[in-house]
Design a protein around this motif. Structure first.
Motif, short mmCIF file in Angstrom:
data_model
loop_
_atom_site.label_atom_id
_atom_site.label_comp_id
_atom_site.label_asym_id
_atom_site.label_seq_id
_atom_site.Cartn_x
_atom_site.Cartn_y
_atom_site.Cartn_z
N SER A 130 7.49 -73.53 57.11
CA SER A 130 8.11 -72.58 56.74
C SER A 130 9.74 -71.99 56.32
O SER A 130 10.29 -72.42 57.50
CB SER A 130 7.23 -71.12 57.17
OG SER A 130 7.46 -70.15 56.27
N HIS A 131 10.00 -71.25 55.95
CA HIS A 131 11.37 -70.39 55.27
C HIS A 131 11.48 -69.45 56.70
O HIS A 131 12.67 -69.44 57.11
CB HIS A 131 11.74 -70.51 54.02
CG HIS A 131 10.68 -69.22 53.94
ND1 HIS A 131 11.27 -67.80 53.68
CD2 HIS A 131 9.59 -69.25 52.95
CE1 HIS A 131 10.22 -67.25 53.26
NE2 HIS A 131 9.17 -68.12 53.02
N THR A 142 11.95 -75.06 56.45
CA THR A 142 11.57 -75.21 55.13
C THR A 142 13.31 -74.47 54.10
O THR A 142 13.69 -72.95 54.90
CB THR A 142 11.28 -74.53 54.11
OG1 THR A 142 10.15 -73.51 53.72
CG2 THR A 142 9.85 -76.04 54.02
N ASP A 155 13.38 -71.92 50.84
CA ASP A 155 12.49 -71.48 49.37
C ASP A 155 13.60 -71.20 48.44
O ASP A 155 14.26 -70.18 47.77
CB ASP A 155 11.77 -69.87 49.82
CG ASP A 155 10.67 -69.37 48.79
OD1 ASP A 155 10.58 -70.66 47.46
OD2 ASP A 155 9.91 -68.85 48.42
N SER A 181 12.53 -68.07 46.52
CA SER A 181 13.34 -66.73 47.46
C SER A 181 12.76 -65.67 46.50
O SER A 181 12.95 -64.90 44.88
CB SER A 181 14.25 -66.82 48.33
OG SER A 181 14.11 -65.41 48.71
N ALA A 223 11.09 -75.97 47.04
CA ALA A 223 11.18 -75.96 48.32
C ALA A 223 12.14 -77.11 48.84
O ALA A 223 11.87 -78.33 48.52
CB ALA A 223 10.31 -75.93 49.68
N GLY A 278 7.21 -73.97 41.81
CA GLY A 278 7.29 -74.05 42.75
C GLY A 278 8.83 -74.68 43.48
O GLY A 278 8.13 -75.97 42.57
N TRP A 311 5.08 -67.75 52.86
CA TRP A 311 4.91 -68.75 51.77
C TRP A 311 6.15 -68.53 50.73
O TRP A 311 7.29 -68.35 50.95
CB TRP A 311 3.49 -69.04 51.38
CG TRP A 311 2.90 -68.78 52.17
CD1 TRP A 311 1.96 -68.94 53.40
CD2 TRP A 311 1.14 -68.70 52.09
NE1 TRP A 311 0.78 -69.18 53.97
CE2 TRP A 311 0.59 -69.21 53.20
CE3 TRP A 311 0.70 -69.52 50.19
CZ2 TRP A 311 -1.44 -69.74 52.77
CZ3 TRP A 311 -1.03 -69.57 50.53
CH2 TRP A 311 -1.54 -69.66 51.93
N HIS A 312 5.92 -69.52 49.64
CA HIS A 312 7.20 -70.33 49.02
C HIS A 312 6.47 -69.76 47.74
O HIS A 312 5.18 -69.90 46.58
CB HIS A 312 6.99 -71.72 49.31
CG HIS A 312 7.73 -72.26 50.61
ND1 HIS A 312 6.67 -72.51 51.27
CD2 HIS A 312 8.37 -72.92 51.37
CE1 HIS A 312 7.27 -72.88 52.66
NE2 HIS A 312 8.68 -72.87 52.47
N ASP A 339 1.50 -68.22 45.39
CA ASP A 339 2.11 -68.83 46.26
C ASP A 339 2.60 -69.92 46.79
O ASP A 339 0.66 -69.95 46.46
CB ASP A 339 2.71 -67.44 47.86
CG ASP A 339 1.88 -67.25 47.66
OD1 ASP A 339 0.66 -67.58 47.34
OD2 ASP A 339 1.56 -65.63 48.40
#
Length: 204
Positions: free
Chosen positions: A148-149, A86, A88, A91, A197, A195, A100-101, A114
């Protein structure tokens, strides 16, 4: 081709002043992939929690919002080795987990919360498989459901940790969302849960 090259070199040697000018570079970039893959999240990938009342937030601990599930589908032109990760787009605003995002910030620059993503019940080309993740760019892999990123996620046979080529993938994205303790937030005005993403396909 050799004759042309020799003639051009002669011209350069005979007339050096004709080329004494400023210059710039032209870069041609891109990549050739074995087949193209497209990820799609059902429902447009939108989760809307509506209005969350301040009185429903925990004062000193994180508040869990209802868990949500979405269907992720990846379709490729042919069997393809790929990973998912991902981006984010908020960020730096994750309140509790670096992987997490983020959900944005309040006007006072406080982190709202998040969201963590996981891939569950993956099916690749009609067969149940497992997700594996790598934190070192694909050098080593381990079983994990994280999306996840901070890592790469690939598909493997259910008893292995080696990425496999996949043409069609379906899996559930499960979303866990936390709101920061109310004591850490300035909530005198309405604050958006913001949020955002992007799910990205990378080719191995």
């Amino acid at each position: 081709m050799n004759v042309f090259a020799s003639s051009l070199l002669g011209a350069l040697l005979l007339c050096p002043t004709a080329f004494a000018a400023s210059n710039t570079d032209l870069l041609v970039r891109g990549s050739i992939t074995p087949s193209a893959c497209s990820p799609v999240i059902a429902g447009g990938g939108t989760v809307d929690f509506g209005k969350v009342s301040v009185k429903d937030l925990n004062t000193d601990t994180y508040t869990d919002l209802p868990r949500e599930t979405m269907l992720l589908s990846v379709r490729c032109d042919g069997p393809t080795y790929f990973t998912l990760n991902t981006i984010d787009n908020r960020s730096g605003t994750a309140a509790s987990h670096f992987s997490w995002h983020g959900l944005g910030t309040t006007p006072s620059d406080e982190k709202v919360g998040d969201a963590g993503l996981g891939l569950y019940m993956p099916v690749a080309d009609g067969v149940s498989v497992r997700t594996i993740t790598s934190r070192d760019g694909g050098v080593t892999w381990m079983p994990s459901v994280m999306l996840s990123h901070t890592l790469l996620t690939a598909i493997a046979h259910s008893d292995d940790v080696i990425p496999i080529a996949v043409q069609e993938l379906d899996a559930e994205i499960r979303l866990i969302t936390h709101i920061a303790p109310a004591n850490n937030l300035t909530l005198t005005d309405e604050v958006p849960i913001d949020g955002h993403a992007t799910v990205q396909v990378n080719y191995l």
